[in-house]
Scaffold this active site. Sequence first.
Site, PDB file in Angstrom:
ATOM      1  N   HIS A 131       0.838  -1.189   0.000  1.00 52.47           N
ATOM      2  CA  HIS A 131       0.000   0.000   0.000  1.00 52.47           C
ATOM      3  C   HIS A 131       0.881   1.251   0.000  1.00 52.47           C
ATOM      4  O   HIS A 131       2.090   1.178   0.194  1.00 52.47           O
ATOM      5  CB  HIS A 131      -0.916   0.031   1.226  1.00 52.47           C
ATOM      6  N   LYS A 135      -0.262   4.686   4.715  1.00 52.16           N
ATOM      7  CA  LYS A 135      -1.106   3.719   5.430  1.00 52.16           C
ATOM      8  C   LYS A 135      -0.487   3.426   6.790  1.00 52.16           C
ATOM      9  O   LYS A 135       0.720   3.170   6.892  1.00 52.16           O
ATOM     10  CB  LYS A 135      -1.273   2.439   4.617  1.00 52.16           C
TER      11      LYS A 135
END
Length: 242
Positions: A131, A135
């Site tokens: 990600h 995040k």
Amino acid sequence: MLQFGVIGHKGRMGRALEAAIADAGHVLAVGIDAGESLAPHAGGCDVLIDFSAPAALADSLAAAREAGKPILVGTTGLEAAHFALLDESAGAVPVLQSGNFSLGVTLLAHLVREAAARLGSDWDIEVLEMHHRMKVDAPSGTAKLLGEAAAAGRGIALADNMESGRHGMTGARKEGAIGFATLRGGTVAGEHSVIFAGSEERLVLSHSAENRMIFARGAVKAAEWLVGQSPGRYTMNDVLGL
């Protein structure tokens, strides 16, 4: 046309949800963010969506129960106490919680469960995810969802068979373990692969998210389905009829 209430309205997902709600012909009736109270506004909504933070979940669920409104929860990083609150609230209103609202990921989890059920424990399972750099939780909610699917296919508890954060002299891989590897960087919306590694062969099931709008559109579709359901706990499998 439904009236939506979104908790976490100014976040990345909140902005994507606002666009997806409009695209589907619905109305964002209220957007709530940190320091604001949902309770005075919940009654004017047909459905609530919470993509904020774990610390806000208790208030969101309380407002949904008080107003008698269905609530969809996409917040990740939840712990046992949060799931207990979800179960409690499901006795009063429809509650749909998922680590990922992509329709593709929902089907991927179904395939992972089927594969795990049919391949023996001598096939090693590894969940790989990447990600964007911003995040904050790891492994991702989607990675955990896929790990839970694999564990369910094998009839085992993920908590007792999960391996993550390997470092140093870890020893040989435990048979039947479900491993997790986490990558972070750039602006990646979401990449997930579940690797089934057998003797001299591998099966890889993967999903790539090119834009977080896929999660927003899936959440709106799930919210449309949730309106009118009886109180209870629901998942994206229920939405797709899996």
